[in-house]
Design an enzyme around this catalytic site. Structure first.
Site, short mmCIF file in Angstrom:
data_model
loop_
_atom_site.label_atom_id
_atom_site.label_comp_id
_atom_site.label_asym_id
_atom_site.label_seq_id
_atom_site.Cartn_x
_atom_site.Cartn_y
_atom_site.Cartn_z
N ARG A 1 -0.42 2.46 3.66
CA ARG A 1 -1.53 2.58 4.89
C ARG A 1 -0.64 3.86 5.87
O ARG A 1 0.61 3.84 5.88
CB ARG A 1 -1.41 1.33 5.73
N HIS B 1 -7.20 9.63 1.35
CA HIS B 1 -7.35 8.29 1.18
C HIS B 1 -8.35 8.16 0.11
O HIS B 1 -9.19 7.18 0.16
CB HIS B 1 -7.62 7.64 2.43
P1 NDP Z 1 -0.12 -7.20 -2.73
O1 NDP Z 1 -0.37 -8.28 -1.53
O2 NDP Z 1 -0.56 -7.88 -4.04
O3 NDP Z 1 1.29 -6.82 -2.81
C1 NDP Z 1 2.02 -6.70 -1.81
C2 NDP Z 1 3.64 -6.40 -1.95
O4 NDP Z 1 4.30 -6.20 -0.68
C3 NDP Z 1 4.10 -7.73 -2.46
O5 NDP Z 1 5.15 -7.44 -3.51
C4 NDP Z 1 4.91 -8.10 -1.30
O6 NDP Z 1 5.94 -8.97 -1.69
C5 NDP Z 1 5.39 -6.82 -0.78
N1 NDP Z 1 5.61 -7.03 0.87
C6 NDP Z 1 4.91 -7.22 1.95
N2 NDP Z 1 5.46 -7.29 2.91
C7 NDP Z 1 6.66 -7.09 2.66
C8 NDP Z 1 7.95 -6.99 3.40
N3 NDP Z 1 7.79 -7.35 4.67
N4 NDP Z 1 9.09 -6.87 2.98
C9 NDP Z 1 9.08 -6.67 1.58
N5 NDP Z 1 8.25 -6.51 0.94
C10 NDP Z 1 6.91 -6.98 1.37
O7 NDP Z 1 -1.00 -6.08 -2.40
P2 NDP Z 1 -1.77 -4.78 -3.62
O8 NDP Z 1 -0.68 -4.51 -4.24
O9 NDP Z 1 -2.99 -5.27 -3.91
O10 NDP Z 1 -1.94 -3.70 -2.44
C11 NDP Z 1 -0.95 -3.10 -1.55
C12 NDP Z 1 -1.49 -2.11 -0.43
O11 NDP Z 1 -1.81 -1.04 -1.19
C13 NDP Z 1 -2.61 -2.74 0.13
O12 NDP Z 1 -2.15 -3.67 1.26
C14 NDP Z 1 -3.09 -1.49 0.63
O13 NDP Z 1 -2.44 -1.21 2.26
C15 NDP Z 1 -2.61 -0.52 -0.26
N6 NDP Z 1 -3.86 0.17 -0.94
C16 NDP Z 1 -4.24 1.65 -0.64
C17 NDP Z 1 -5.06 1.95 -1.44
C18 NDP Z 1 -5.71 3.83 -1.38
O14 NDP Z 1 -6.54 4.09 -1.70
N7 NDP Z 1 -4.48 4.42 -0.79
C19 NDP Z 1 -6.30 1.36 -2.22
C20 NDP Z 1 -5.88 0.11 -2.30
C21 NDP Z 1 -4.67 -0.58 -1.66
P3 NDP Z 1 5.84 -10.31 -2.18
O15 NDP Z 1 5.36 -10.10 -3.47
O16 NDP Z 1 7.34 -10.84 -2.43
O17 NDP Z 1 5.13 -11.12 -1.28
#
Ligand code: NDP
Length: 317
Positions: free
Chosen positions: A232, A280
């Site tokens: 984001r 995006h």
């Molecule tokens: P998930 O919820 O499956 O994965 C998020 C990951 O981030 C997890 O591995 C989580 O760790 C990690 N994480 C979250 N907070 C922290 C932190 N504070 N410290 C360390 N690691 C952290 O999300 P998705 O993979 O489905 O999607 C990820 C993001 O991609 C979305 O939230 C969105 O912002 C972005 N996105 C962008 C798009 C675009 O077109 N540019 C399209 C789709 C998504 P853990 O597994 O240990 O909880």
């Protein structure tokens, strides 16, 4: 389409402009009454479920009968940043294999373009100049770090491994993805960063991750590393990214998301020679899959079955 029929739940869709294909695929299901915000007349007090991406702040609290919220995006920051967000309601996010594969494709494509020096060959063609250049190092020696090894990160890692890149991932909890070295938590962030020739941000936007792509983090990457942000815009400290590009700390940046979207015409990113800007589009929501997602969510809600991919509002993702 817009008539409320009794006995069926009422689902309100608030879709971003340009999502026409999505609205066509989402409408007309027999199991519920569909209302498109901005087009159909509806009674806010009779809406049971909301489907959308980034509703205006304060909008959801105007729907007093709402029972659940279905996010058409994988990230739910567009909902949770609303100070008046109804936090007692379940929020389900769109987790979709097609979206994951397309994100992985975007990341792999852009890393290959940089790694193979394609931008130089494009410039050569513009000059009608035959400029051969070998790879600066074999692919197996190039390290790609994924910041946020979640659903999308794991699929991206698999795809990068298929092309022989070394892949490492950072997340809150340790992961067991074959071939990927896993780093977890703030205490292991520095060790992770120090090994990234490319670093790809795929984090959700939460209070903990906001502004994470700042001077402190960027200074821990090897000099000349590339940054890719497909998470984001709120993850990026844009002045810090520009400064790191100009100092040579960053070799370049591929940016799909920005603090302000659409990216304003006077943003320095548009014309920066070391930056690739995309609007995006790294992951595109597939209308058919989104339609199936909504039907599944409403069916589960109505039958009392547990939701899949329920957001943890405490964690923010
Ligand atoms: P998930 O919820 O499956 O994965 C998020 C990951 O981030 C997890 O591995 C989580 O760790 C990690 N994480 C979250 N907070 C922290 C932190 N504070 N410290 C360390 N690691 C952290 O999300 P998705 O993979 O489905 O999607 C990820 C993001 O991609 C979305 O939230 C969105 O912002 C972005 N996105 C962008 C798009 C675009 O077109 N540019 C399209 C789709 C998504 P853990 O597994 O240990 O909880």
């Amino acid at each position: 389409m817009a008539e409320s029929r009794s006995g069926k739940p009422n689902v309100l869709f608030l879709l971003p402009p340009g999502w026409d294909a999505l609205s066509k695929a989402l409408f007309g299901h027999d199991a519920f009454n569909s209302f498109l915000h901005g087009k159909d007349h509806y009674a806010p007090a009779q809406i049971d479920y909301f489907v959308g991406f980034r509703p205006p702040h304060g909008f959801l609290k105007t729907l007093p009968r709402l029972k659940a919220i279905f996010s058409l995006g994988a990230g739910v920051d567009g909902f949770l940043r609303d100070p008046e967000f109804p936090r007692h309601l379940p929020v389900v996010r769109f987790v979709d294999e097609t979206l994951q594969r397309e994100m992985a494709q975007y990341v792999t494509m852009h890393i290959l373009i940089v790694h193979r020096g394609q931008r130089g060959f494009d410039a050569g063609q513009r000059d009608s100049a035959w400029r051969q250049k070998m790879l600066s190092r074999p692919t197996r020696d190039v390290r790609v770090g994924i910041l946020g090894m979640g659903d999308i990160g794991a699929v991206t890692a698999e795809r990068l491994l298929m092309f022989d890149f070394q892949v490492l991932g950072w997340s809150r909890s340790r992961k067991d993805v074959p071939g990927v070295k896993s780093y977890a938590g703030p205490q292991e962030l520095g060790a992770f960063l120090g090994q990234c020739d490319f670093m790809v941000c795929m984090l959700p936007l939460t209070p903990e991750t906001e502004g994470i792509l700042n001077a402190k983090l960027l200074s821990q990457l090897p000099q000349g590393a590339w940054l890719m942000n497909v998470g984001r815009g709120g993850h990026g400290n844009e002045p810090d990214i520009l400064a790191a590009l100009d100092s040579g700390q960053l070799g370049g940046a591929i940016l799909d998301v920005f603090q302000t979207e659409p990216l304003p015409p006077d943003s320095p990113f548009w014309t920066h020679p070391k930056v690739t800007v995309t609007p995006h589009i790294a992951g595109i929501t597939d209308p058919r899959n989104a339609s199936a997602f909504v039907v599944d969510c409403v069916t589960r809600a109505e039958s009392g079955a547990p939701f899949k991919n329920l957001v943890d509002l405490g964690r923010g993702y």
